[in-house]
Enzyme design. Structure first.
Site, mmCIF file in Angstrom:
data_model
loop_
_atom_site.group_PDB
_atom_site.id
_atom_site.type_symbol
_atom_site.label_atom_id
_atom_site.label_comp_id
_atom_site.label_asym_id
_atom_site.label_seq_id
_atom_site.Cartn_x
_atom_site.Cartn_y
_atom_site.Cartn_z
ATOM 1 N N GLY A 12 0.810 -1.211 0.000
ATOM 2 C CA GLY A 12 0.000 0.000 0.000
ATOM 3 C C GLY A 12 0.848 1.267 0.000
ATOM 4 O O GLY A 12 2.077 1.209 -0.088
ATOM 5 N N TYR A 141 -14.930 3.956 8.621
ATOM 6 C CA TYR A 141 -13.474 3.986 8.813
ATOM 7 C C TYR A 141 -13.125 4.715 10.117
ATOM 8 O O TYR A 141 -12.343 4.223 10.940
ATOM 9 C CB TYR A 141 -12.863 4.679 7.608
ATOM 10 C CG TYR A 141 -11.380 4.923 7.643
ATOM 11 C CD1 TYR A 141 -10.479 3.864 7.634
ATOM 12 C CD2 TYR A 141 -10.881 6.230 7.629
ATOM 13 C CE1 TYR A 141 -9.116 4.100 7.627
ATOM 14 C CE2 TYR A 141 -9.517 6.469 7.607
ATOM 15 C CZ TYR A 141 -8.638 5.409 7.612
ATOM 16 O OH TYR A 141 -7.286 5.642 7.605
ATOM 17 N N LYS A 145 -11.388 3.268 13.466
ATOM 18 C CA LYS A 145 -10.119 3.801 13.976
ATOM 19 C C LYS A 145 -10.261 4.264 15.429
ATOM 20 O O LYS A 145 -9.363 4.059 16.244
ATOM 21 C CB LYS A 145 -9.606 4.944 13.084
ATOM 22 C CG LYS A 145 -9.087 4.481 11.721
ATOM 23 C CD LYS A 145 -7.818 3.649 11.875
ATOM 24 C CE LYS A 145 -7.301 3.081 10.580
ATOM 25 N NZ LYS A 145 -6.194 2.140 10.735
HETATM 26 C C1 AKB Z 1 -8.419 8.576 3.919
HETATM 27 O O1 AKB Z 1 -8.622 9.575 3.196
HETATM 28 O O2 AKB Z 1 -9.284 7.717 4.153
HETATM 29 C C2 AKB Z 1 -7.086 8.429 4.587
HETATM 30 C C3 AKB Z 1 -7.052 9.017 5.959
HETATM 31 C C4 AKB Z 1 -7.181 10.478 6.142
HETATM 32 O O3 AKB Z 1 -6.930 8.307 6.909
HETATM 33 N N1 AKB Z 1 -6.054 9.032 3.782
#
Ligand code: AKB
Length: 313
Positions: A12, A141, A145
């Protein structure tokens, strides 16, 4: 003890550069790259094809290479996780548990796990977002996190796991392409500027976001991992700041180097994700605890990107 490192998600955007840098410092044979996919580019060191969700496979790779440190970079990023919410949650959380549990059992000694500015949400203060503040992420996401950060701190407090983490801003580099993120535009814009002298941006022209040039991000990651344990006072994840800019500002920086470059705007669903994130980050704790300092500003980063991408054409 000799560091024997396994980098998971090595193909990645971060993995590609991190493996290269770690191999320079630790020696090629001491850094094993691994990814779920076969590598697209020739490897100059050990590589294992590995699905981090497969605990048995993970353990056998760790044992085979006498691994004592893991950098876990495999994840679905913000835009992709919105399309596959359940898999985003499964990959982002279970990969972390699989690795943290190896550390809890004493099989490995140190873990690096990236968090993100996506842990913040629309109710978070947008400017100079502090380390400790309101956190109500609205993306899959971001939720994964934030949950991951809490688990990292829990494993440290309960089981004495040496886990370290950074909340990365959007990352910009010329060595590899990002995939599935909201901040990806800031890499793509350079490729399109050099190829077509034009770019259509999927964010609003004034959508300012925290960003960072890859050499700074890699240096921050390795400095954090190499710092003496007593300097690491935050075991969830550290705020990390580099540059903040909007699409309009980066476009005008590119125009200084490529005068006939033209940008247009067609904001899509990624602009909604970006709207929920901070515009700039306060990283006082990272600076005070383990001496972090960024080097690249917008113009230095843009010049370096253009120079290096031009050489690749
Ligand atoms: C995203 O855009 O999902 C990543 C991040 C800011 O964690 N680059």
């Amino acid at each position: 003890m000799q560091d024997k490192i396994l980098v998971i998600g090595s193909s990645g955007q971060i993995g590609t550069e991190l493996v290269e840098e770690l191999r320079k410092i630790k020696g090629i044979e001491n850094v094993v790259a691994s990814d779920i996919k076969e590598p697209q580019i020739a490897q100059n060191g050990p590589f294992e094809q590995l699905d981090v969700l497969n605990k048995e496979q993970l353990l056998s790779v760790v044992k085979k290479h006498n691994t004592n440190q893991i950098y876990l970079l495999a994840a679905l990023l913000s835009a992709t996780a919105e399309k596959h919410p359940e898999f985003g949650w499964e990959l982002n959380m279970n990969s972390l548990f699989n690795v943290l549990n190896l550390a809890k059992e004493g099989i490995i000694q140190k873990v690096y796990w990236p968090s993100s500015i996506a842990v913040f949400g629309p109710t978070t203060p947008k400017q100079h977002t502090p380390q400790h503040t309101i956190m109500e992420p609205t993306t899959v996401y971001g939720i994964s996190k934030l949950a991951g950060e809490r688990w990292c701190e829990y494993y440290h407090n309960k089981y004495n796991v040496d886990v370290r983490s950074l909340r990365y801003p959007g990352l910009i580099g010329y060595k590899s392409l990002p995939g599935g993120g909201t901040t990806d535009y800031a890499v793509d814009i350079f490729h399109q500027a050099l190829k077509n002298k034009a770019y259509t941006c999927f964010l609003d022209e004034n959508r300012t976001l925290p960003m960072m040039y890859m050499p700074d991000a890699i240096r921050a990651t390795i400095s954090l991992m190499e710092a003496p344990a007593e300097q690491i006072k935050i075991r969830s994840s550290y705020n990390l700041a580099g540059i903040s800019f909007s699409p309009k500002e980066i476009a005008s920086e590119i125009e200084k180097n490529i005068p006939d470059f033209k940008i247009s705007y067609a904001p899509d669903e990624r602009d909604l994700i970006a709207q929920s994130w901070p515009e700039s980050i306060d990283d006082t704790e990272a600076r005070e605890h383990w001496g972090w300092k960024n080097e690249y500003d917008l113009s230095k980063m843009a010049q370096d990107m253009i120079l290096n991408l031009s050489k690749q054409k």
